[in-house]
Design a protein around this motif. Structure first.
Motif, short mmCIF file in Angstrom:
data_model
loop_
_atom_site.label_atom_id
_atom_site.label_comp_id
_atom_site.label_asym_id
_atom_site.label_seq_id
_atom_site.Cartn_x
_atom_site.Cartn_y
_atom_site.Cartn_z
N UNK A 169 1.17 -1.41 0.20
CA UNK A 169 0.69 0.21 0.00
C UNK A 169 1.44 1.31 -0.18
N UNK A 170 0.13 1.95 0.27
CA UNK A 170 0.94 3.82 0.11
C UNK A 170 0.91 4.11 1.82
N UNK A 171 2.25 4.02 2.35
CA UNK A 171 2.44 4.53 4.01
C UNK A 171 3.70 5.77 3.77
N UNK A 172 2.39 6.88 3.65
CA UNK A 172 2.99 7.70 3.89
C UNK A 172 3.12 8.53 5.67
N UNK A 173 3.83 7.57 5.88
CA UNK A 173 3.80 8.29 7.98
C UNK A 173 4.55 8.65 8.32
N UNK A 174 4.55 9.93 9.54
CA UNK A 174 4.85 10.81 10.13
C UNK A 174 6.52 10.17 10.34
N UNK A 175 6.61 9.24 10.91
CA UNK A 175 8.03 9.19 11.10
C UNK A 175 8.72 8.62 10.97
N UNK A 176 8.57 8.04 9.41
CA UNK A 176 9.27 7.72 8.19
C UNK A 176 9.29 8.79 7.43
#
Length: 440
Positions: free
Chosen positions: A136-143
């Motif tokens: 999927x698309x993981x636009x996470x703040x941590x990363x």
């Protein structure tokens, strides 16, 4: 029971739940009830409300919400409404109601842009760290914080999300797993009907203390036009054409058409727009038309804008009569001992006659503070060779302040690698060149 709506504030993919609200960026004002229907009706005019409560409503509201003062919905009253919009406000006139019924008593509130809600804050650039080719698309703040250190605050106030082509999240029909300022955005392929998420990009709204980081904008650059394959305003090319004018790690990119219009107004599909690559619009991606002609500028950190240091003199160690013009830093250091710092912060290049690199049309091989400047004749168009260039370097403050004083002043490390100071019996002094002397 009404279904709760996850409000994706597109200027903030802010997860909030409320009923009967539209999907827009920002925050709601307080409820206002300036009139009652005892006269001609209930006139909750926006203009009058602004006069009575200055500063409490934004200039251009994005949405209006209306209910009775007891909390009932508009529909539940059966009233006929004259106006209910973000220009007029709300109006219910008694003479337009059926039989002898008066309007109910209403209250209104307005949805305002995030900049009104948090005037002391700023948006980050857009980030697209993942695509949906995997799970999927993981636009996470941590990363994103790990991959783009210093470019996002640790505690964003809002999150905005859209597809990389500029479409709203809502328009895709995707089921979004996570969407919040504290987590970022996650769309999982397994949750979609067609088995794949769209490709998303996100940005964050940060508080004032983060935004106050000192920085500066470069000038506008327009190095290409869309007459070929598109408009390619890439950092790599801009560094070569405008050496020393753009920082190595820009904080933000700003893009407009050359006539000053916004990117959104063009309807162009944009391939790339970020601080790593720059800006790219491909003609092949457009629907039967060419890209507009764009210009770009970059926001650079304070250390680039107000670097404490000094420029060296101009150096012209080579000419293009051979393979090209090689103004290498390594060779310049050897040939001009003590006159250039080992680790310059910036480089400036121009022809020996004072013209810009861009004006020559030369294809440049290298132009950076670490390498210096190289133009190779073999890379120029047929029948053309490199111009004759000169360079200078911007050095840190500690290099500039370390001056040679034969009578006991400081001598910088760079100078001491190549010189020693000798004193005569008469009290005079002279400087002698050494091959590899130790620093005194």
């Amino acid at each position: 029971m009404k279904a709760q709506v996850v409000t994706i504030l597109f200027a903030s993919l802010l997860v909030a739940t409320h009923q009967e609200s539209s999907v827009y960026p920002g925050c709601w004002t307080q409820w206002f009830d300036r009139d009652n229907p005892s006269g001609n009706g209930d006139f909750e005019n926006l203009a009058i409300q602004r006069e009575q409560t200055p500063g409490k409503i934004c200039d251009n509201p994005l949405d209006i919400e209306v209910r009775t003062v007891t909390g009932g919905s508009m529909a539940s009253t059966g009233d006929i409404f004259t106006a209910a919009d973000t220009i007029t406000g709300f109006v219910c006139e008694n003479n337009k109601q059926t039989q002898t019924k008066m309007c109910s008593d209403y209250e209104v509130r307005y949805l305002c842009p995030v900049e009104f809600c948090y005037p002391k804050g700023c948006w980050t650039e857009w980030f697209d760290r993942d695509d949906p080719s995997g799970t999927g698309d993981w636009e996470t703040l941590t990363d994103i914080i790990k991959e783009k250190p210093g470019k996002i605050c640790e505690n964003p106030l809002y999150l905005e999300a859209q597809t990389t082509s500029g479409k709203s999240v809502e328009s895709t029909g995707d089921v979004i797993s996570v969407a919040s300022p504290s987590s970022g955005l996650v769309c999982e392929n397994k949750n979609q009907k067609d088995g794949s998420c769209e490709d998303y990009q996100v940005r964050f709204y940060c508080p004032d203390e983060f935004c106050m980081i000192k920085s500066c904008w470069t000038e506008w650059y327009d190095r290409d036009n869309p007459s070929g394959t598109g408009d390619w305003e890439t950092l790599e090319d801009l560094y070569l054409k405008h050496p020393g004018e753009i920082c190595e790690y820009p904080l933000e990119i700003d893009v407009l058409t050359t006539s000053g219009g916004s990117v959104a107004s063009t309807g162009d599909t944009i391939a790339i727009s970020d601080t790593s690559t720059g800006f790219v619009c491909k003609n092949a991606d457009q629907n039967g038309h060419l890209c507009e002609d764009y210009k770009v500028r970059f926001r650079c950190p304070e250390e680039f804008c107000e670097s404490k240091g000094c420029w060296t003199e101009w150096f012209d160690r080579d000419n293009p009569s051979g393979k090209g013009d090689w103004e290498n830093l390594e060779l310049l250091l050897q040939e001009n001992p003590g006159k250039i710092c080992e680790y310059p912060l910036q480089i400036e290049v121009q022809t020996t006659s004072g013209n810009s690199v861009a004006s020559t049309g030369n294809v440049i091989t290298a132009s950076d503070p670490n390498t210096g400047f190289i133009c190779e004749n073999s890379k120029q168009p047929a029948g053309k060779r490199c111009e004759d260039f000169k360079v200078r370097f911007f050095c840190p403050e500690d290099f500039c302040k370390s001056v040679v004083d034969p009578n006991g002043g400081q001598q910088n490390d760079q100078f001491c690698k190549y010189y020693k100071v000798c004193y005569s019996s008469s009290g005079g002094s002279y400087i002698e060149t050494l091959n590899n002397p130790p620093c005194p």
